[in-house]
Design an enzyme around this catalytic site. Structure first.
Site, PDB file in Angstrom:
ATOM      1  CG  ASN A  57     -17.565   1.716 -16.476  1.00 56.48           C
ATOM      2  OD1 ASN A  57     -18.151   1.938 -15.506  1.00 56.48           O
ATOM      3  ND2 ASN A  57     -17.365   2.152 -17.460  1.00 56.48           N
ATOM      4  CD  GLU A  58     -10.103  -1.445 -13.950  1.00 55.33           C
ATOM      5  OE1 GLU A  58     -10.880  -2.567 -14.420  1.00 55.33           O
ATOM      6  OE2 GLU A  58      -9.236  -1.074 -13.919  1.00 55.33           O
TER       7      GLU A  58
END
Length: 652
Positions: free
Chosen positions: A159-160
């Site tokens: 999850n950037e």
């Protein structure tokens, strides 16, 4: 410390262990207790699992608990966080392969209970696969305990930055920093997949309990943002603050930027102001914060910046300033091996014996000159018997084209001098054919690995010649843990330790230098240091006589420098010495212009080293000490005071 004061800074429950070994064992015991509890209740235990270098020691301990203490995983259902996309399950970098090698192949977990995102799903079916993955988690009753790591961008799973608190399992595009960090695994950033399938932040937050692990100095900055910063989608890990049952588990290095560690006086900690190291840390911090020389700090500035208790216990600022200034002043020496016929009371190194037999351990074939090349040259110039031990071959850090070039040279040399019926041409053909057909990330053949190792060895010999180190004083250990042909190495083994002990016993040095930089991307420095520490501890346990007359100094490499308050020996370099150091680094031609594994910093190693050395010199100057062109810094490892610990076994 005052728990209420700590919580004013920390928004997540955080536990700090001395090292990742102790932390991993503690978390493994927690998982084992949960698995056994669920089994006693006749229920399945649902675990969310992470990949990467961080949990490897945790998984090794779970395997040990299964094999030696009878912990069964037959009642365990697992869901992995993520997988690169596209990615075949048998690829070297596949998380399916990772989990099998580190965990699943060694347990009695049922194959049908293992769930890992599928990197081979056709793109048009990915959304449906992700929906079903969420359904499978819900059907299992939800995740009981989720293990997480954290990336330098603050990502959990993949999850950037930009991932919201309600995001679900999906296909995402990887951040440039994440791909850079993964470059060593894929033998170059250009080979790193640009996408991945990951559980969403919202999916993770639905777990009943979450344990996030972080090791090393390289994670310290993002750990601080996660633990002490406001929740924001620019650092997705901060959303863990919304969960009621989270544990953040750190080693000391990863905790370095937390307020209670870096500036404990700001959160009301009860401190021992009789401890010289604590005082030095506080005073250097105050001087750097106010951008003033130490000797100009005033009572008012101490009081206004959270250090009133230091004044109350230790007297006037004037007296404290002078005491700390002199401590820093005494770290500076132009005689790293000790100055003969001099009073060494206030010097970092003892005057006798002189000259000394000095052993410099270099994890890779260029760490010696990159990290302490100026000091190495100074030791040689001052007449010491200098030995360099290259702990690994460094063969994976050589471009394929270099191997072809050297094989071609051998073939051309053979033809020019007509030495035989073209056996070298046969070698060249085999090497060239293999490398031309090689797939990204494929392990080199043994022949190619040997050629690349010889390239690195030749460069190290050249650097030694330039520095004045005799050929017989260059020792190539080729520690077995490294020789996999892959970025992921084997655990440290008895042979690694035995080779290190044998060299130490043969040379019996009076001074040892070793790489204390634990932030290198592939972890080789960490394992090499563990081998040295374990070798010395065993020699110490055997009451080895020569150890009583030996000191160990730790340097840091291209990735990080010691904090100013930690430095115990500072070796100043003149402009001429800095140029000589650069030329020694240049002897490592295969690492010049563009290293194969540069990490997050794209500069060449000599540029990083010079900037780091100049920055250290500027810090001394800003604190009011003499101005130098550059400084190399060292911390002494007082091994006689260190209790026995098992060496760290995980590596990537």
């Amino acid at each position: 410390m005052d728990t209420a004061a700590q919580l004013r800074a920390e928004r997540l429950p955080t536990t700090i262990y001395a090292d990742s070994e102790q932390a991993s064992v503690a978390v493994a015991q927690q998982i084992a207790a949960l698995v056994r509890q669920r089994a006693a209740e006749g229920r399945m235990c649902v675990l969310g699992l992470a990949t990467g270098s961080t949990p490897t020691r945790l998984y090794e301990e779970l395997v040990r608990l299964h094999q030696q203490e009878g912990l069964s995983f037959r009642n365990v259902i697992s869901f992995n966080l993520d997988e690169y996309y596209p990615m075949a399950p048998d690829s070297l970098q596949s998380y399916v392969r990772f989990m099998r090698e580190y965990l699943f192949d060694h347990l009695d977990i049922q194959p049908e209970n293992i769930h890992i995102p599928d990197g081979t799903v056709p793109q048009e079916q990915v959304a449906e696969f992700c929906r079903r993955y969420e359904e499978q988690i819900r059907a299992a009753g939800g995740i009981d305990l989720q293990v997480l790591g954290i990336g330098r961008t603050g990502h959990i799973g993949f999850n950037e930055p930009g991932s919201g608190a309600t995001s679900r399992t999906r296909l995402i595009t990887l951040d440039h920093i994440t791909r850079t960090d993964a470059a060593s695994d894929f033998y170059g950033e250009e080979n790193v997949p640009r996408r991945a399938i990951t559980m969403g932040v919202g999916t993770i937050l639905e777990a009943r309990h979450i344990v996030l692990l972080a090791w090393g100095e390289g994670k310290a900055a993002v750990v601080k943002r996660m633990v002490e910063g406001d929740p924001t989608d620019s650092v997705p890990a901060t959303y863990l603050q919304q969960h009621p049952h989270v544990q953040v588990v750190l080693d000391e290095a990863a905790s370095a930027e937390l307020t209670r560690v870096k500036t404990p006086w700001l959160v009301g900690s009860a401190l021992n102001w009789q401890d010289a190291a604590t005082v030095r840390k506080a005073v250097t911090w105050l001087a750097r914060t106010l951008q003033k020389p130490i000797l100009k700090l005033t009572d008012e500035e101490y009081n206004e910046n959270g250090l009133s208790t230091l004044l109350a216990e230790s007297g006037l600022a004037y007296d404290i300033n002078i005491r700390v200034f002199r401590q820093l002043q005494r770290t500076i020496t132009g005689w790293p091996g000790g100055k003969p016929n001099a009073d060494d009371t206030d010097r970092p190194e003892r005057a006798t014996p002189f000259p000394k037999r000095v052993l410099i351990f270099s994890p890779h074939p260029d760490d010696d000159v990159i990290s302490m090349g100026g000091t190495l040259l100074r030791l040689v110039d001052q007449g010491h018997e200098v030995h360099v031990a290259y702990q690994t071959s460094g063969n994976i850090a050589v471009f394929d084209d270099e191997a072809i070039r050297f094989a071609e040279f051998v073939a051309d040399y053979d033809e020019a001098f007509r030495l035989d019926e073209q056996p070298a041409e046969t070698l060249y053909r085999r090497v060239a054919d293999f490398l031309h057909q090689k797939h990204p990330g494929q392990v080199d053949s043994e022949e190619v690995q040997r050629i690349k190792g010889l390239i690195r060895r030749g460069e190290a010999k050249s650097a030694c010649r330039y520095a004045g180190v005799p050929a017989q004083n260059a020792h190539f250990l080729d520690l077995p843990f490294y020789e996999t042909g892959r970025v992921r190495k084997k655990p440290i083994g008895e042979e690694d330790i035995r080779l290190t002990i044998d060299l130490l016993q043969r040379l019996q040095p009076q001074q040892i230098y070793a790489a204390g930089d634990l932030s290198d991307p592939h972890g080789t420095h960490r394992v090499c240091l563990a081998a040295i520490f374990e070798a010395i501890r065993r020699l110490q346990a055997a009451e080895t006589v020569w150890l009583s007359d030996c000191r160990v100094w730790l340097y840091r490499g291209a990735w990080q420098e010691w904090d100013i308050d930690q430095i115990e020996m500072a070796v100043p370099l003149s402009p001429q010495e800095l140029t000589r150091k650069r030329r020694a680094i240049f002897k490592h031609q295969s690492q010049k212009d563009r290293p194969l594994f540069p990490g997050a910093d794209q500069r060449e190693f000599w540029q990083r080293a010079e900037e780091r050395n100049r920055t250290t010199a500027r810090l001394y100057d800003q604190l009011g000490l003499p101005e130098y062109e550059a400084i190399e810094a060292f911390v002494r490892w007082k091994f006689e005071l260190v209790p026995h610990q098992e060496p760290e076994k995980g590596n990537k």
